[in-house]
Write an enzyme that holds these catalytic residues in place. Structure first.
Site, PDB file in Angstrom:
ATOM      1  N   TRP A 163     -33.618 -23.192   7.031  1.00  0.00           N
ATOM      2  CA  TRP A 163     -34.120 -24.750   6.984  1.00  0.00           C
ATOM      3  C   TRP A 163     -34.122 -25.206   7.979  1.00  0.00           C
ATOM      4  O   TRP A 163     -33.235 -25.265   9.053  1.00  0.00           O
ATOM      5  CB  TRP A 163     -33.223 -25.466   5.713  1.00  0.00           C
ATOM      6  CG  TRP A 163     -33.802 -26.804   5.688  1.00  0.00           C
ATOM      7  CD1 TRP A 163     -35.037 -27.466   5.258  1.00  0.00           C
ATOM      8  CD2 TRP A 163     -33.183 -27.886   6.480  1.00  0.00           C
ATOM      9  NE1 TRP A 163     -35.309 -28.664   5.331  1.00  0.00           N
ATOM     10  CE2 TRP A 163     -34.107 -29.142   6.212  1.00  0.00           C
ATOM     11  CE3 TRP A 163     -32.333 -28.235   7.420  1.00  0.00           C
ATOM     12  CZ2 TRP A 163     -34.063 -30.450   6.923  1.00  0.00           C
ATOM     13  CZ3 TRP A 163     -32.140 -29.509   7.840  1.00  0.00           C
ATOM     14  CH2 TRP A 163     -33.044 -30.489   7.651  1.00  0.00           C
ATOM     15  N   GLU A 221     -36.389 -22.463   2.817  1.00  0.00           N
ATOM     16  CA  GLU A 221     -36.368 -23.744   2.110  1.00  0.00           C
ATOM     17  C   GLU A 221     -37.261 -24.781   2.650  1.00  0.00           C
ATOM     18  O   GLU A 221     -37.311 -25.184   3.811  1.00  0.00           O
ATOM     19  CB  GLU A 221     -34.733 -24.247   2.220  1.00  0.00           C
ATOM     20  CG  GLU A 221     -34.578 -25.571   1.560  1.00  0.00           C
ATOM     21  CD  GLU A 221     -33.028 -26.138   1.958  1.00  0.00           C
ATOM     22  OE1 GLU A 221     -32.691 -27.239   1.559  1.00  0.00           O
ATOM     23  OE2 GLU A 221     -32.287 -25.583   2.380  1.00  0.00           O
ATOM     24  N   LYS A 252     -38.945 -28.924   2.641  1.00  0.00           N
ATOM     25  CA  LYS A 252     -38.557 -30.385   2.499  1.00  0.00           C
ATOM     26  C   LYS A 252     -39.682 -31.303   2.540  1.00  0.00           C
ATOM     27  O   LYS A 252     -40.814 -31.047   2.946  1.00  0.00           O
ATOM     28  CB  LYS A 252     -37.731 -30.704   3.344  1.00  0.00           C
ATOM     29  CG  LYS A 252     -36.761 -32.114   3.146  1.00  0.00           C
ATOM     30  CD  LYS A 252     -35.658 -32.183   4.221  1.00  0.00           C
ATOM     31  CE  LYS A 252     -35.027 -33.642   3.796  1.00  0.00           C
ATOM     32  NZ  LYS A 252     -33.844 -33.861   4.573  1.00  0.00           N
ATOM     33  N   ASP A 299     -34.710 -27.193  -3.298  1.00  0.00           N
ATOM     34  CA  ASP A 299     -33.698 -28.060  -3.118  1.00  0.00           C
ATOM     35  C   ASP A 299     -33.916 -29.167  -4.082  1.00  0.00           C
ATOM     36  O   ASP A 299     -35.180 -29.853  -3.959  1.00  0.00           O
ATOM     37  CB  ASP A 299     -33.409 -28.445  -1.759  1.00  0.00           C
ATOM     38  CG  ASP A 299     -32.340 -29.326  -1.450  1.00  0.00           C
ATOM     39  OD1 ASP A 299     -32.247 -30.494  -2.184  1.00  0.00           O
ATOM     40  OD2 ASP A 299     -31.455 -29.111  -0.735  1.00  0.00           O
ATOM     41  N   HIS A 330     -35.367 -32.232  -2.302  1.00  0.00           N
ATOM     42  CA  HIS A 330     -36.522 -32.021  -1.246  1.00  0.00           C
ATOM     43  C   HIS A 330     -38.140 -32.393  -1.680  1.00  0.00           C
ATOM     44  O   HIS A 330     -38.940 -31.719  -1.161  1.00  0.00           O
ATOM     45  CB  HIS A 330     -36.315 -30.386  -0.469  1.00  0.00           C
ATOM     46  CG  HIS A 330     -35.277 -30.397   0.276  1.00  0.00           C
ATOM     47  ND1 HIS A 330     -34.865 -29.621   1.081  1.00  0.00           N
ATOM     48  CD2 HIS A 330     -34.177 -31.400   0.520  1.00  0.00           C
ATOM     49  CE1 HIS A 330     -34.106 -29.821   1.924  1.00  0.00           C
ATOM     50  NE2 HIS A 330     -33.426 -30.943   1.507  1.00  0.00           N
ATOM     51  N   HIS A 356     -30.478 -25.222  -4.367  1.00  0.00           N
ATOM     52  CA  HIS A 356     -29.498 -25.998  -3.598  1.00  0.00           C
ATOM     53  C   HIS A 356     -29.539 -27.502  -4.596  1.00  0.00           C
ATOM     54  O   HIS A 356     -30.446 -27.922  -4.645  1.00  0.00           O
ATOM     55  CB  HIS A 356     -29.935 -26.667  -2.251  1.00  0.00           C
ATOM     56  CG  HIS A 356     -29.685 -25.450  -1.274  1.00  0.00           C
ATOM     57  ND1 HIS A 356     -29.834 -25.786   0.169  1.00  0.00           N
ATOM     58  CD2 HIS A 356     -28.923 -24.469  -1.267  1.00  0.00           C
ATOM     59  CE1 HIS A 356     -29.361 -24.838   0.980  1.00  0.00           C
ATOM     60  NE2 HIS A 356     -28.656 -23.986  -0.144  1.00  0.00           N
ATOM     61  N   ASP A 391     -33.930 -37.710  -0.326  1.00  0.00           N
ATOM     62  CA  ASP A 391     -33.042 -36.648  -0.570  1.00  0.00           C
ATOM     63  C   ASP A 391     -31.678 -37.257   0.142  1.00  0.00           C
ATOM     64  O   ASP A 391     -31.194 -37.147   1.036  1.00  0.00           O
ATOM     65  CB  ASP A 391     -33.320 -35.656   0.700  1.00  0.00           C
ATOM     66  CG  ASP A 391     -32.592 -34.314   0.658  1.00  0.00           C
ATOM     67  OD1 ASP A 391     -31.971 -33.965  -0.247  1.00  0.00           O
ATOM     68  OD2 ASP A 391     -32.643 -33.858   1.668  1.00  0.00           O
ATOM     69  N   ASP A 422     -28.739 -36.831  -1.564  1.00  0.00           N
ATOM     70  CA  ASP A 422     -27.637 -35.656  -1.644  1.00  0.00           C
ATOM     71  C   ASP A 422     -26.150 -36.428  -2.372  1.00  0.00           C
ATOM     72  O   ASP A 422     -25.180 -36.393  -1.966  1.00  0.00           O
ATOM     73  CB  ASP A 422     -27.209 -35.143  -0.387  1.00  0.00           C
ATOM     74  CG  ASP A 422     -28.177 -34.200   0.259  1.00  0.00           C
ATOM     75  OD1 ASP A 422     -28.562 -33.238  -0.666  1.00  0.00           O
ATOM     76  OD2 ASP A 422     -28.989 -34.592   1.286  1.00  0.00           O
ATOM     77  N   ASP A 460     -25.450 -28.731  -2.851  1.00  0.00           N
ATOM     78  CA  ASP A 460     -25.758 -29.055  -1.446  1.00  0.00           C
ATOM     79  C   ASP A 460     -25.745 -30.665  -1.573  1.00  0.00           C
ATOM     80  O   ASP A 460     -26.874 -31.058  -2.092  1.00  0.00           O
ATOM     81  CB  ASP A 460     -27.131 -28.665  -1.090  1.00  0.00           C
ATOM     82  CG  ASP A 460     -27.681 -29.130   0.372  1.00  0.00           C
ATOM     83  OD1 ASP A 460     -26.801 -29.807   1.060  1.00  0.00           O
ATOM     84  OD2 ASP A 460     -28.634 -29.018   0.576  1.00  0.00           O
TER      85      ASP A 460
END
Length: 392
Positions: free
Chosen positions: A178, A216, A218, A249, A252, A276, A284, A286, A316
């Protein structure tokens, strides 16, 4: 006994709880090491977090070195049932004073020794952020060939480290690439950086290794709000063309998108998926994953479509505002709870009703399933694995 009652209730709708528990115990979930220190790593302690990501919070107890991090992971694993893996970033080896284009398996031998003692698999991520050579916001797509070559070499070495993990631990390692490459404002040329990125990745993946390669995407990050070189369309095309895994993800994509809606579609075109699993909040961000509708939907998409051997589940998120061991424990347990709920669903009955256009039966079964005693099955699972059924 509550489990016997639950077993009978599920048997009445054609679900074998013992089979569900057997399958659940075979599904590995990869726990991300970077929750333990807010993505700082052990390369240089004075570097700030860059690449369009950030960690917030100042809760005490962040790991200061690899030994502390491993001790924290041990505490979390003692409360997490089932098969686990540990997902490492390149900055978490014994890499103090080592440039990223010089990392080698020897810098991660302590992790391998530790993983062997615990029967854990290890996964790997090259770290293409928080470095002077990523300061322009570009790495593998940088116009300066010397900078591109630096990061290409870093990724090549990362893949070899993953191959070392695979060989030493007897479990194939997933290595995920990524990058945060992009622009803050509207670029005039969106094509050329992507051409450079293709060339860089072709060079990175040229060496054939016994690992699971993944790329990956985003949507955007802080400082790269307008344009991301490695978009979803770009990496999906690259993964399909080159036969490698695509990483989805949860944070993302656009806030109205969910990865559960993408899994079955993408599975028709790529052999392997890496997930993820995170909890985005407006972007994003998280957050620690909750047992919410989307997490359960992700698990159901994997289980319903028989993708357990093709989807690699990793977490993640990084929340520095709460106890970091608890953050791991809650997230990992929630992922396994979601998988259990999915395994306890009478999917074949639901599918048959749907194929027969009996949408009334489908709706009724889906709704009744929400109140069946899955928590009693979870308690039984935790008891068999010698971990607490409840936290706190």
């Amino acid at each position: 006994m509550m489990y016997n009652y639950a077993k009978e209730q599920y048997a009445a709708i054609g679900v074998d709880t013992e089979n569900a528990l057997r399958i659940l115990d075979t599904i590995p979930v990869s726990m991300h090491c970077w929750q333990g220190d807010d993505v700082r790593g052990f390369e240089r302690r004075d570097s700030g977090l860059t690449g369009g990501i950030q960690a917030t919070g100042n809760h005490p107890g962040a790991a200061r070195d690899a030994d502390e991090l491993r001790a924290m992971i041990d505490r979390a694993l003692s409360q997490i049932p089932g098969a686990s893996r540990i997902n490492l970033h390149a900055i978490y080896g014994d890499v103090a004073g080592v440039e990223r284009d010089q990392i080698e398996p020897k810098h991660f031998s302590a992790w391998v020794d530790w993983a062997k003692e615990r029967n854990l698999g290890l996964d790997f991520n090259p770290t293409l952020f928080s470095h002077p050579k990523s300061a322009d916001g570009l790495t593998l797509s940088h116009p300066d060939k010397a900078i591109r070559d630096f990061w290409i070499e870093h990724c090549k070495r990362g893949r070899r480290i993953a191959a070392y993990f695979s060989k030493e631990l007897g479990a194939k390692s997933a290595v995920n690439v990524w990058i945060g490459d992009g622009f803050k404002d509207v670029p005039a040329d969106t094509l050329t950086p992507r051409k450079r990125l293709i060339d860089a990745m072709d060079e990175i993946f040229a060496e054939k290794l016994d690992i699971i390669d993944a790329v990956e995407s985003k949507l955007f990050g802080i400082g790269v709000e307008s344009y991301t070189v490695g978009s979803h369309e770009f990496y999906m095309g690259y993964a399909v063309k080159n036969g490698i895994a695509l990483c989805l993800d949860a944070g993302h994509f656009h806030p109205t998108e969910v990865i559960s809606a993408k899994i079955s579609a993408v599975s028709l075109f790529v052999e392997r998926l890496l997930l993820h699993v995170s909890r985005p909040m407006r972007w994003d961000s998280d957050h620690v994953i909750m047992l919410d509708d989307e997490l359960i939907a992700i698990a159901k998409e994997i289980v319903r479509h028989n993708l357990l051997n093709r989807v690699h589940i990793g977490l993640d998120y990084f929340d520095g505002s709460i106890d970091r061991v608890t953050a791991w424990t809650v997230g990992m347990r929630n992922m396994r709870k979601a998988l259990l709920i999915a395994l306890l669903e009478p999917y074949h009955t639901l599918r048959d009703a749907e194929h027969e256009f009996n949408f009334t039966k489908r709706l009724t079964l889906m709704e009744e399933g929400k109140t069946l005693p899955w928590t009693a099955v979870w308690d039984e699972y935790c008891s068999r694995k010698n971990v607490p059924a409840r936290l706190g």
